[in-house]
Design an enzyme around this catalytic site. Structure first.
Site, PDB file in Angstrom:
ATOM      1  N   GLU A  43       1.644  -0.309  -4.967  1.00 35.04           N
ATOM      2  CA  GLU A  43       0.689   0.729  -5.376  1.00 35.04           C
ATOM      3  C   GLU A  43       1.444   2.047  -5.538  1.00 35.04           C
ATOM      4  O   GLU A  43       1.798   2.685  -4.548  1.00 35.04           O
ATOM      5  CB  GLU A  43      -0.412   0.891  -4.320  1.00 35.04           C
ATOM      6  CG  GLU A  43      -1.445   1.946  -4.716  1.00 35.04           C
ATOM      7  CD  GLU A  43      -2.197   2.557  -3.536  1.00 35.04           C
ATOM      8  OE1 GLU A  43      -3.301   3.074  -3.755  1.00 35.04           O
ATOM      9  OE2 GLU A  43      -1.680   2.551  -2.397  1.00 35.04           O
ATOM     10  N   ASP A  65       0.842  -1.189   0.000  1.00 34.54           N
ATOM     11  CA  ASP A  65       0.000   0.000   0.000  1.00 34.54           C
ATOM     12  C   ASP A  65       0.885   1.250   0.000  1.00 34.54           C
ATOM     13  O   ASP A  65       1.928   1.287   0.653  1.00 34.54           O
ATOM     14  CB  ASP A  65      -0.870  -0.035   1.268  1.00 34.54           C
ATOM     15  CG  ASP A  65      -1.839   1.123   1.350  1.00 34.54           C
ATOM     16  OD1 ASP A  65      -2.588   1.331   0.380  1.00 34.54           O
ATOM     17  OD2 ASP A  65      -1.844   1.830   2.382  1.00 34.54           O
TER      18      ASP A  65
END
Ligand code: CA
Length: 547
Positions: free
Chosen positions: A284, A244
């Site tokens: 990401e 993330d």
């Protein structure tokens, strides 16, 4: 807009009832995976046990509830594995699962972790997790978990200990062992997002929200902690990690420190590989193509392909004839250019393509209820190279956009059978779905679900689709058609795409282009793709696979 659309479909449904027309009268799709259809191009599955996969992204809380409390849970995912892939060629056919965060967290989305060594009790237990891993592996499914290294929860014991100590010892808090875990500064810096610790003159960095303090990733003790909990999850059997906020490891939002981010990705990836050489790591980096391409200089395997995804991305743009593209060829050039950009930075790059995820509007929203375009967009990305990521519910055209909770609604298993149905996040608004629930779509041979199943099947039959080196067949002049050749391990496929609402024919000499026949196809309206001699017949919104 939403109200208008709902009204329109209500009127349409009423008119369909009046006219006596029903879904059962719809033409039977030649592309459906069922025993009684006429699609004559099935081939044996050819699934290679490597890091090229078709992933399915799951928000556990909204997927399947195993114990009747309205909250989706890990046992619910395990119960629905046969839906995803039963290991015998049945199900959707995905070969990987990305679980959105499962560790204990005070938020519904769980992107702020309080304990890196456990499962949130709302989702189950570590034993449930290990059982899920085992059941995935039985079916040939890899399991990766969402990994939050940029920040913790403000309720994480590390942060609580550090801020408690600062409040009690504002003159010199540096003796606290957790002081170095976060980015505390005396006085508020001029840039970046900083929040005050109590009534002290100390501030902490929290680039997303005040509840999510950024970890100090330069700290050797923080890195030791990351190694320790990574050992834990790899020992629990995970096959990799979805990192993330990898764009934000270092630097404020909007001012990322790319060099340090890449160095950190190398440190993390190299550590994982010492324990699990085939670990899969997808980051990401929510940026444009040139930003993402830079991150392929790191040792991580993949980065999500944001330029081709989303409502204003390349696939939706070319299907809607908006934005950059006035022709299919212009789009194809972008496909080719992107491959070059990735591979110039890393010859082993594996693209990570998707249409929508938990942060974007759902893919069916991009096409205003146009079912053919919704299917075609899926066919386009599911035949791209690299790994494809299907967001749960996308395979039935679920809608949802705007506030995050609406993008994470309950998986629509059925409207009549409440078994396993979840309540969804508090704060979501009631859905107005464009397409039927899954149990209905399984019965409808021309459904979005069956289209996805066929597209995944093509990936599983033809390793060239994910792994092949891409060339564009540049001598095609029809602005609604593009064609690519994919070469892998001495084998070649040609994929021809008709992105228009009209049927098309195309002369494609077998000897000139080096293929012998039709290998398979995807057809959004169910009409068959045909090949007569060298003439390819393409229904509207169809994809031919030639070999
Ligand atoms: Ca439950």
């Amino acid at each position: 807009m939403k109200f208008l659309r709902r009204s329109f479909f209500a009127v349409l449904a009423f008119l369909i009832l009046l006219s006596g027309c029903s879904r059962s009268n719809a033409p039977v799709s030649a592309g459906a995976v069922s025993s009684d259809d006429s699609y004559p191009y099935y081939h044996d599955l050819n699934i290679i046990d490597d890091n090229y996969r078709t992933y399915y992204e799951i928000f556990v809380g909204s997927f399947y509830d195993s114990d009747g409390d309205g909250m989706g849970d890990l046992n619910g995912v395990t119960q629905k594995l046969d839906y995803l892939n039963d290991g015998k060629g049945g199900g959707l056919g995905v070969t990987g699962i990305w679980l959105m965060p499962v560790m204990p967290s005070p938020s519904y989305h769980k992107y702020d972790v309080t304990d890196y060594y456990n499962i949130d009790p709302a989702y189950g237990t570590m034993d449930d997790f290990k059982n899920l891993v085992a059941e995935c592996h039985k079916r040939g499914i890899k399991l990766i978990i969402d990994y939050e290294l940029n920040h913790t929860s403000s309720q994480n014991p590390w942060f609580q200990a550090a801020t408690d100590y600062i409040v009690k010892n504002p003159e010199d808090p540096t003796a606290c062992p957790y002081f170095s875990y976060y980015n505390f500064t005396k006085g508020k810096p001029a840039t970046g997002n900083y929040y005050r610790v109590g009534n002290t003159n100390w501030y902490y960095e929290a680039e997303f929200t005040s509840d999510m303090p950024d970890l100090n990733l330069d700290s050797s003790t923080v890195r030791d902690e990351i190694q320790k909990f990574t050992d834990f999850w790899l020992a629990a059997g995970v096959d990799g990690f979805r990192l993330d906020a990898a764009l934000h490891f270092y630097g404020a939002v909007g001012a990322s420190d790319t060099t340090k981010n890449i160095a950190f990705l190398n440190w993390f990836s190299d550590y994982c590989k010492t324990i699990k050489p085939d670990v899969y790591i997808v980051g990401e980096v929510w940026g444009n193509a040139s930003t993402i391409a830079q991150y392929y200089q790191s040792d991580a395997t993949s980065f999500f392909n944001f330029p081709f995804s989303q409502k204003d991305g390349f696939i939706a743009d070319v299907l809607n004839r908006t934005g950059l593209f006035t022709s299919a060829q212009a789009y194809a050039k972008e496909l080719y250019g992107w491959q070059l950009m990735m591979q110039s930075n890393n010859g082993k790059a594996i693209d990570a393509v998707f249409l929508g995820n938990h942060d974007t509007d759902r893919a069916a929203e991009y096409f205003s209820g146009d079912e053919l375009k919704t299917k075609m967009a899926a066919g386009m990305y599911l035949t791209m190279g690299g790994n494809a990521f299907i967001y749960y519910g996308e395979e039935i055209g679920m809608t949802g956009g705007g506030k995050d909770e609406n993008k994470r609604r309950p998986m629509l298993w059925s409207v009549s059978d409440t078994a396993g149905m979840t309540n969804g996040p508090a704060g979501m608004t009631s859905p107005s779905y464009l397409y039927d629930a899954l149990d209905q779509q399984i019965q409808e041979s021309d459904s979005i679900y069956h289209y996805y199943q066929m597209a995944v099947r093509l990936r599983n039959e033809n390793p060239e689709i994910a792994r092949g080196t891409l060339e564009i067949l540049s001598d095609i002049s029809d602005p609604d058609l593009y064609a690519v050749r994919k070469s892998y391990n001495g084998s070649q496929l040609i994929l021809v795409y008709n992105i228009s609402e009209s049927a098309k024919t195309l002369e494609l000499g077998k000897s000139q282009y080096g293929y012998s026949g039709l290998r398979g196809y995807l057809s959004a309206n169910g009409e068959a793709v045909g090949l007569s001699g060298d003439e390819l017949q393409l229904p509207p919104m169809s994809i031919a696979v030639l070999k």
